[in-house]
Structure formats: structure tokens, C-alpha cells
Design a protein around this motif. Structure first.
Motif, mmCIF file in Angstrom:
data_model
loop_
_atom_site.group_PDB
_atom_site.id
_atom_site.type_symbol
_atom_site.label_atom_id
_atom_site.label_comp_id
_atom_site.label_asym_id
_atom_site.label_seq_id
_atom_site.Cartn_x
_atom_site.Cartn_y
_atom_site.Cartn_z
ATOM 1 N N ILE A 189 11.462 18.958 -10.533
ATOM 2 C CA ILE A 189 10.600 17.821 -10.575
ATOM 3 C C ILE A 189 11.188 17.159 -10.177
ATOM 4 O O ILE A 189 11.286 15.527 -9.957
ATOM 5 N N SER A 190 12.964 16.281 -11.546
ATOM 6 C CA SER A 190 12.981 15.272 -11.439
ATOM 7 C C SER A 190 14.432 15.064 -10.189
ATOM 8 O O SER A 190 14.198 13.913 -10.278
ATOM 9 N N SER A 191 15.017 16.616 -9.412
ATOM 10 C CA SER A 191 14.742 16.181 -8.444
ATOM 11 C C SER A 191 14.026 15.689 -7.331
ATOM 12 O O SER A 191 14.794 14.529 -6.620
ATOM 13 N N THR A 192 12.968 16.157 -7.491
ATOM 14 C CA THR A 192 11.868 15.312 -6.020
ATOM 15 C C THR A 192 11.886 13.641 -6.533
ATOM 16 O O THR A 192 11.399 13.667 -5.329
ATOM 17 N N ILE A 193 11.301 13.641 -8.108
ATOM 18 C CA ILE A 193 10.972 11.951 -8.186
ATOM 19 C C ILE A 193 12.465 10.946 -8.025
ATOM 20 O O ILE A 193 12.237 10.280 -6.887
ATOM 21 N N LYS A 194 13.709 11.684 -7.711
ATOM 22 C CA LYS A 194 14.675 11.308 -7.406
ATOM 23 C C LYS A 194 14.898 10.911 -5.687
ATOM 24 O O LYS A 194 15.065 10.330 -5.083
ATOM 25 N N LYS A 195 14.269 12.139 -5.216
ATOM 26 C CA LYS A 195 15.028 12.498 -3.912
ATOM 27 C C LYS A 195 13.177 11.496 -2.914
ATOM 28 O O LYS A 195 13.830 10.627 -2.577
ATOM 29 N N VAL A 196 12.439 11.106 -4.066
ATOM 30 C CA VAL A 196 10.984 10.217 -2.917
ATOM 31 C C VAL A 196 12.272 8.880 -3.544
ATOM 32 O O VAL A 196 11.892 8.075 -1.943
ATOM 33 N N MET A 197 12.000 8.518 -4.449
ATOM 34 C CA MET A 197 12.598 6.697 -4.998
ATOM 35 C C MET A 197 13.713 6.579 -4.292
ATOM 36 O O MET A 197 13.822 5.067 -4.015
ATOM 37 N N GLN A 199 12.597 -0.582 -11.268
ATOM 38 C CA GLN A 199 12.936 0.277 -12.636
ATOM 39 C C GLN A 199 13.182 1.619 -12.434
ATOM 40 O O GLN A 199 13.998 2.552 -12.887
ATOM 41 N N LYS A 200 11.751 2.299 -11.595
ATOM 42 C CA LYS A 200 12.058 3.825 -11.535
ATOM 43 C C LYS A 200 13.230 3.957 -10.631
ATOM 44 O O LYS A 200 14.050 4.892 -10.818
ATOM 45 N N VAL A 201 13.598 2.887 -9.681
ATOM 46 C CA VAL A 201 14.777 3.845 -8.657
ATOM 47 C C VAL A 201 15.697 3.690 -9.657
ATOM 48 O O VAL A 201 16.799 4.468 -9.342
ATOM 49 N N ASN A 202 16.407 2.468 -10.404
ATOM 50 C CA ASN A 202 16.820 2.723 -11.036
ATOM 51 C C ASN A 202 17.470 3.494 -12.366
ATOM 52 O O ASN A 202 18.981 3.605 -12.549
ATOM 53 N N GLU A 203 16.286 4.063 -12.066
ATOM 54 C CA GLU A 203 16.866 5.077 -13.329
ATOM 55 C C GLU A 203 17.241 6.468 -12.867
ATOM 56 O O GLU A 203 17.842 7.842 -13.647
ATOM 57 N N CYS A 204 17.070 6.514 -11.807
ATOM 58 C CA CYS A 204 17.456 8.008 -10.246
ATOM 59 C C CYS A 204 19.073 7.861 -10.447
ATOM 60 O O CYS A 204 20.374 6.940 -10.878
ATOM 61 N N GLU A 259 0.423 -1.076 -0.206
ATOM 62 C CA GLU A 259 0.169 -0.104 0.219
ATOM 63 C C GLU A 259 1.258 1.682 0.147
ATOM 64 O O GLU A 259 0.409 2.694 -0.764
ATOM 65 N N ASN A 260 2.176 1.376 0.374
ATOM 66 C CA ASN A 260 2.744 1.763 0.476
ATOM 67 C C ASN A 260 3.161 2.563 -0.894
ATOM 68 O O ASN A 260 3.645 3.675 -0.585
ATOM 69 N N LEU A 261 3.732 1.679 -1.493
ATOM 70 C CA LEU A 261 4.077 1.803 -2.331
ATOM 71 C C LEU A 261 3.346 1.937 -3.598
ATOM 72 O O LEU A 261 3.869 2.653 -4.464
ATOM 73 N N ARG A 262 1.972 1.802 -2.925
ATOM 74 C CA ARG A 262 1.028 2.017 -4.325
ATOM 75 C C ARG A 262 1.159 3.663 -4.304
ATOM 76 O O ARG A 262 1.324 4.242 -5.415
ATOM 77 N N LEU A 263 1.320 4.324 -3.200
ATOM 78 C CA LEU A 263 1.030 5.384 -2.770
ATOM 79 C C LEU A 263 1.349 5.918 -3.337
ATOM 80 O O LEU A 263 1.718 7.483 -4.029
ATOM 81 N N VAL A 264 3.406 5.626 -3.153
ATOM 82 C CA VAL A 264 4.544 6.334 -3.337
ATOM 83 C C VAL A 264 5.023 6.400 -5.296
ATOM 84 O O VAL A 264 4.627 7.509 -5.644
ATOM 85 N N MET A 265 3.931 5.184 -6.264
ATOM 86 C CA MET A 265 4.393 5.775 -7.329
ATOM 87 C C MET A 265 3.193 6.218 -7.490
ATOM 88 O O MET A 265 3.839 6.573 -9.018
ATOM 89 N N LYS A 303 1.801 11.444 -10.946
ATOM 90 C CA LYS A 303 1.987 12.887 -10.898
ATOM 91 C C LYS A 303 2.951 13.354 -11.239
ATOM 92 O O LYS A 303 2.725 14.587 -12.252
ATOM 93 N N LEU A 304 4.552 13.562 -11.057
ATOM 94 C CA LEU A 304 5.582 14.329 -11.216
ATOM 95 C C LEU A 304 5.991 13.638 -12.482
ATOM 96 O O LEU A 304 6.254 15.022 -13.236
ATOM 97 N N ASP A 305 6.089 12.587 -12.905
ATOM 98 C CA ASP A 305 6.231 12.130 -14.393
ATOM 99 C C ASP A 305 5.470 13.221 -15.311
ATOM 100 O O ASP A 305 5.758 13.739 -16.182
ATOM 101 N N ALA A 306 4.029 13.184 -14.924
ATOM 102 C CA ALA A 306 3.353 13.398 -15.904
ATOM 103 C C ALA A 306 3.883 15.423 -15.656
ATOM 104 O O ALA A 306 3.293 15.559 -16.848
ATOM 105 N N MET A 307 4.234 16.472 -14.622
ATOM 106 C CA MET A 307 4.415 17.170 -14.387
ATOM 107 C C MET A 307 5.413 17.457 -15.160
ATOM 108 O O MET A 307 5.434 18.569 -16.394
ATOM 109 N N LEU A 308 6.682 16.655 -15.028
ATOM 110 C CA LEU A 308 7.588 17.049 -16.256
ATOM 111 C C LEU A 308 7.608 16.533 -17.043
ATOM 112 O O LEU A 308 8.094 17.436 -18.867
ATOM 113 N N MET A 309 7.368 15.814 -17.111
ATOM 114 C CA MET A 309 6.410 15.732 -19.103
ATOM 115 C C MET A 309 5.997 16.435 -19.321
ATOM 116 O O MET A 309 6.089 17.379 -20.793
ATOM 117 N N GLU A 310 4.792 17.774 -18.876
ATOM 118 C CA GLU A 310 3.425 18.986 -19.215
ATOM 119 C C GLU A 310 4.879 19.697 -19.763
ATOM 120 O O GLU A 310 5.263 20.647 -20.275
#
Length: 123
Positions: free
Chosen positions: A75-83, A118-123, A41-47, A52-59
Motif C-alpha cells: 500500500i505504501s509503495s502504491t501511494i508513493k508510486k501514484v504521488m 505534503q503527501k509528495v514530500n512524505e514519499c 479536478e485531476n488532483l482531487r481525484l488522485v487525493m 482510501k489507500l491511507d485508510a487501508m494502510l492505517m487499517e
């Protein structure tokens, strides 16, 4: 001769009589399954947040014709920090064994674990 009467002592009798099919093992409490559900459940909420952050980044990239902006870096920094946070990494590590999702997860949950890794590996 065939006897159709009561089974005499030691012959068994009806199916299940005498405890023939009764398990002597106690059903054990599995607290790790509860922990597993909480991790999923925690992982689901994080993802969901990461999506949402990925969508903002694409935009942001679309607006700036794919050039890097302060906002896209933020935004990229936030994604990396969270993951890569200790909480997310611990959670993910509990949901994986030797790089694969732990046994007992649904296919949807396994996909979630794969996507998170996969997301962690991209960071």
C-alpha cells in the motif's frame, strides 16, 4: 445662468454617453483557466484515491499492531508510486508557483494543493 436643456456637443451629457465608460479592451479568452480547472479536478481525484489507500494502510497497521507487513509495504509503495508519477507531479507543478498554490484557486483548492504537496514530500 444654469442651463437645464440638452448638453451641447462636447459637454458629455448622460452618464455613459459618448462611450465615456465603455472599455476598449477585449475580454481575452483564458485557456489556462480551463487547464487549471482540469488540473484541480485531476488532483482531487488522485487525493481521494490516496485517502482510501491511507485508510487501508492505517487499517493494516492496526491489524498488525503497527508492524510492517507485506500488505502495508504494498500500500505504501502504491501511494508513493501514484504521488510521484509524472502526471501527478506535472499537475501539481502547474498548480504551484514558487512552492505556493497559484493565484485564482479557492481556499478549498489551495488546501488540496498543500495536502498533495505534503503527501509528495512524505514519499
Amino acid at each position: 445662468s444654469i442651463s437645464l436643456g440638452q448638453a451641447s456637443e462636447g459637454q458629455g451629457g448622460f452618464y455613459g454617453s459618448g462611450g465615456a465608460r465603455v472599455s476598449t479592451l477585449e475580454t481575452e479568452h483564458r485557456p489556462e483557466m480551463v487547464a487549471l480547472a482540469a488540473d484541480v479536478e485531476n488532483l482531487r481525484l488522485v487525493m481521494e484515491e490516496i485517502d482510501k489507500l491511507d485508510a487501508m494502510l492505517m487499517e493494516e497497521k492496526e491489524k498488525s499492531d503497527s508492524s510492517v507487513t507485506g500488505k502495508s509495504l504494498e500500500i505504501s509503495s502504491t501511494i508513493k508510486k501514484v504521488m510521484t508519477s509524472v502526471d501527478v507531479m506535472d499537475c501539481l507543478n502547474r498548480l504551484e508557483v514558487e512552492g505556493e498554490p497559484v493565484w485564482g484557486l479557492s481556499s478549498e483548492e489551495r488546501d488540496l494543493v498543500h495536502a498533495a504537496r505534503q503527501k509528495v514530500n512524505e514519499c
